[in-house]
Design an enzyme around this catalytic site. Structure first.
Site, PDB file in Angstrom:
ATOM      1  N   GLU A 126     -25.269  28.346  -1.106  1.00 54.85           N
ATOM      2  CA  GLU A 126     -24.768  29.229  -2.157  1.00 54.85           C
ATOM      3  C   GLU A 126     -25.705  29.347  -3.365  1.00 54.85           C
ATOM      4  O   GLU A 126     -25.820  30.413  -3.954  1.00 54.85           O
ATOM      5  CB  GLU A 126     -23.397  28.732  -2.644  1.00 54.85           C
ATOM      6  CG  GLU A 126     -22.262  28.974  -1.674  1.00 54.85           C
ATOM      7  CD  GLU A 126     -21.839  30.438  -1.648  1.00 54.85           C
ATOM      8  OE1 GLU A 126     -22.308  31.216  -2.494  1.00 54.85           O
ATOM      9  OE2 GLU A 126     -21.058  30.800  -0.760  1.00 54.85           O
TER      10      GLU A 126
ATOM     11  N   SER B  24      28.481  -8.019  -6.042  1.00 57.13           N
ATOM     12  CA  SER B  24      28.205  -9.435  -6.324  1.00 57.13           C
ATOM     13  C   SER B  24      26.732  -9.733  -6.544  1.00 57.13           C
ATOM     14  O   SER B  24      26.348 -10.911  -6.615  1.00 57.13           O
ATOM     15  CB  SER B  24      28.722 -10.291  -5.163  1.00 57.13           C
ATOM     16  OG  SER B  24      30.122 -10.200  -5.052  1.00 57.13           O
TER      17      SER B  24
END
Length: 775
Positions: free
Chosen positions: A83, A344
């Site tokens: 590119e 519990s």
């Protein structure tokens, strides 16, 4: 003369350059560059950078932000060579490329090459423009702005994150995971070439739609790399053998509720990506466990799992629901953060605090018998009572009555305050105050809070706050002393694992079940991890029979088994403050200092700081407490006497007495130890006669049947004879009254069933009779 011309031209040129620079700076000020780092979409990452979940921006664009060092050098090579070979040398515009592109346009009338640098491509992405001459000048201006404000590496990073790759995807990392299912750091030569060319025509080259076309363009890049000598011909030939396969774009969806929670943090911190503490392998294991067990969950039920590393507090796995996409299971509701009743699960903290307060050790004698505290009458989970139990037994069996008794002594407000100070948030309804029900689930907390609290049992009593990202501060809070934490975790390690599981890792764990079976919990710790599991229905509807050990326990052990084995063996050393001591029931004192005749039951106990607290007194009826009872004996015969007995010399004799409320549950061998000696024959006949009649229930026996009338209740007199002092009557272990006159006690039975009627007297004598009430 010529020198003067040179100076004048140089001055003119400098003036032009200065004017152009000034114009550029003014333009830069009035038309600022769009911010390339503005947060659009958000990516949540695992600890190693693996994407967990991505969130698109307002336009539906997906982007996985990366840094330059997270990209394969092969891709950077292919991109720059194909590119923009002069990227690191030009000022954002490549005049040679622009002149070439212009000449080709004039010559052919078509755009053969664009002449755009990578900087110009980034400029076009940030500020889209028309594809004409005006648009090109706009693009060039933006490119110069980029070069003015940012370094080359920063501009390249913008391209890596913003380049289009087809459909809703932007950025090379997004494309790599979508089309190749791997991070962009691990690309092959062929893959690097493919991703380098895709932004040229992202729609026409999508590998999921046009794999052959994408492969042709990829091969073009590969041949370019070979012709330029960047990659060897042999490498390129091998790369061209790789086929571009059809791959469908699928967003990652790991730990979706956790990622959603972290998304808010990312937006708050203005971050496009957020790296978290989650371990991908641990997360996968937890989600796989939930998928496997999904079929065994009832309709509309969900589950939550949280795994925290004890040393650091880092959250390694987070499953907020059993199935994120299942609306019938409320998969979108995060049960890690949901406020629920813990059942519990708070009991270990209660006993640890009582040990720190010098009230208990691991074998302290507790009474698991029916109690009524004003209008509160707690029951055990299975509606049965065990009588005399140790602290270890009470905690391992999760008995409710002993826990409520201990909470009375600590006070509910004090217990809740200490929990909060230790890092466990407890919530009550508006205007409600802490009360005794808090230890049985009468309050709200979250799975996250419980896991934080339980980490104290693996961290010498110090809890650690969950840390979701590496930058979270380490927040520690003292919950218990190191000794109390060690004793409690030692007790919890002895709880039997769920059916089919093996506790080879030495996991200390506890379950909890809320009222009505709405919540089932299991929380456990090993040396390395604290793990919490919740199951139930997010909407709070009951699941009868789904209690913690059955519903959540198996998932807990599955998770521990899936975690790295290096954290599996509990090898914590016992703190110096903890020692082993033999103690004696009922007095609760050291066996070494207790007279043999007063040591009815010998227990091994872990004690804290060398202190051995005696058996706790009965808060409601102090006279029923354990202790020594003194009677007088004839010094010659050794038989019992009273002040009315005419003997020459009396000597005191002490007997160890169990708590009176335990008498109905004591075996005959222990009751025998509390029987008073026979009366001396020298005592008056009436005294000998009164003391000699054995206590017995008079009007009931095992064959008794009582029939409920239409009114639904039947009343009888409870009568006894013999014994000494007051008659204390119990039905099914619960005190129903005291008969001081020996004339009987009226009692009403309102329901059919089997009952046990018990009477005991002041001397410790007991008689029991079963009976049945029939409709």
């Amino acid at each position: 003369m010529w020198r003067w011309r040179v100076v004048r031209r140089s001055t003119y040129t400098a003036g032009v350059v200065a004017a152009l620079l000034l114009l550029f700076l003014l333009a830069d000020r009035f038309w600022p560059l769009p911010d390339p780092e503005r947060v659009r979409s958000v990516l949540i990452l695992a600890e190693d950078g693996t994407p967990l979940r991505a969130f698109a921006d307002s336009q539906g664009v997906w982007r996985y932000p990366v840094t330059l060092d997270e990209i394969s050098p092969l891709y950077v090579q292919a991109l720059l060579e194909y590119e923009d070979r002069w990227f690191y040398r030009h000022p954002g515009i490549n005049p040679v490329a622009l002149l070439r592109a212009g000449w080709q346009w004039l010559k052919t009338g078509d755009i053969v090459s664009g002449g755009s640098t990578l900087t110009m491509q980034v400029a076009r992405i940030l500020d889209p423009h028309s594809r004409d001459v005006d648009g090109k000048f706009q693009q060039m201006f933006r490119a110069l702005q980029l070069e003015w404000h940012y370094s080359k590496d920063e501009i390249l990073t913008f391209y890596l994150n913003l380049a289009p790759f087809g459909g809703p995807m932007e950025g090379v990392q997004t494309a790599s995971f979508a089309w190749l299912h791997k991070p962009a750091l691990n690309l092959s030569h062929a893959e690097a070439a493919l991703l380098a060319v895709l932004p040229q025509a992202p729609s026409r080259l999508r590998p999921d739609r046009y794999p052959e076309r994408a492969q042709r363009y990829r091969d073009k890049v590969l041949r370019r790399m070979a012709s330029l000598g960047v990659w060897s011909a042999e490498t390129v030939e091998d790369a061209m053998l790789e086929q571009v396969v059809t791959a469908h774009f699928q967003q990652p969806m790991t730990a979706p509720l956790f990622a959603q929670r972290m998304k808010a943090r990312a937006f708050a911190d203005n971050k496009a990506r957020l790296q978290t503490s989650l371990h991908p392998n641990a997360q996968w294991a937890v989600e796989n466990i939930l998928r496997t067990r999904l079929g065994s969950l009832p309709d509309n039920a969900s589950a939550g799992v949280l795994v925290m590393e004890n040393a650091t507090g880092y959250i390694r796995a987070y499953a907020g629901s059993a199935s994120f996409y299942d609306d019938s299971r409320f998969g979108h509701v995060d049960m890690v953060q949901a406020l629920r009743s813990p059942g519990s699960a708070l009991k270990p903290f209660l006993y640890g605090m009582a040990m720190d307060d010098g009230l208990l050790h691991s074998a302290s004698l507790l009474s698991d018998v029916p109690i009524r505290l004003e209008d509160y009458a707690p029951k055990n989970f299975f509606r049965q009572f065990s009588g005399a139990v140790s602290v270890s037994e009470a905690l391992q069996q999760s008995l409710n009555i002993p826990a409520v008794d201990i909470l009375q002594r600590l006070t509910p407000a004090g217990f809740v305050a200490r929990l909060r100070n230790g890092g466990v948030g407890i919530t009550f309804p508006e205007q409600a105050e802490p009360n005794l029900s808090v230890i049985l689930g009468g309050a709200g907390t979250t799975l996250e809070e419980l896991v934080r609290g339980f980490s104290a049992f693996a961290r010498e009593g110090v809890s650690v706050a969950p840390r979701f990202v590496p930058d979270d501060p380490l927040v520690e809070r003292r919950m218990l002393s190191a000794g109390a934490a060690w004793i409690v975790q030692d007790i919890l390690r002895s709880i039997a694992p769920p059916e089919g599981a093996v506790n080879s890792a030495g996991i200390a764990w506890k379950t909890g079940t809320s009222y009505g079976f709405r919540d089932a919990w299991a929380v456990g710790v090993s040396d390395r991890y604290s793990v919490g599991v919740w199951t139930g229905r997010p909407d709070g509807t009951p699941l009868p029979g789904r209690f913690g050990a059955y519903a959540a326990g198996p998932i807990l052990f599955d998770v521990f088994r899936a975690l790295p084995k290096s954290g599996g063996v509990n090898t914590r050393r016992r703190p110096a403050s903890v020692s082993s001591e033999d103690i004696c029931w009922p007095l609760g004192e050291s066996a070494a200092t207790t007279q043999p005749e007063h040591c009815h039951v010998r227990q091994q106990a872990w004690i804290l700081d060398g202190l051995i607290p005696p058996a706790l007194p009965n808060l409601q009826k102090p006279g029923w407490s354990a202790g020594l009872r003194t009677v007088w004996l004839n010094a010659v015969t050794g038989l019992r006497v009273t002040p009315d007995c005419p003997v020459a010399a009396r000597v005191p004799y002490q007997m160890a007495q169990w708590p009176v409320e335990l008498y109905p549950w004591l075996p005959a061998s222990l009751l025998e130890k509390m029987h008073l000696p026979e009366m001396d024959p020298g005592c008056p006949p009436n005294i000998r006669q009164q003391a000699g009649v054995e206590l017995a229930i008079r009007n009931l026996d095992a064959s008794t049947r009582l029939y409920l009338p239409a009114s639904g209740a039947v009343s009888i007199d409870l009568l006894a004879e013999g014994g000494q002092g007051n008659y204390i009557w119990l039905v099914n272990g619960e005190t129903v009254g005291v008969d001081a006159s020996h004339k009987g006690l009226r009692h009403t039975f309102e329901r059919a069933g089997d009952y046990e009627v018990t009477v005991f007297d002041a001397a410790g004598a007991v008689d029991k009779v079963p009976l049945r009430v029939i409709n």
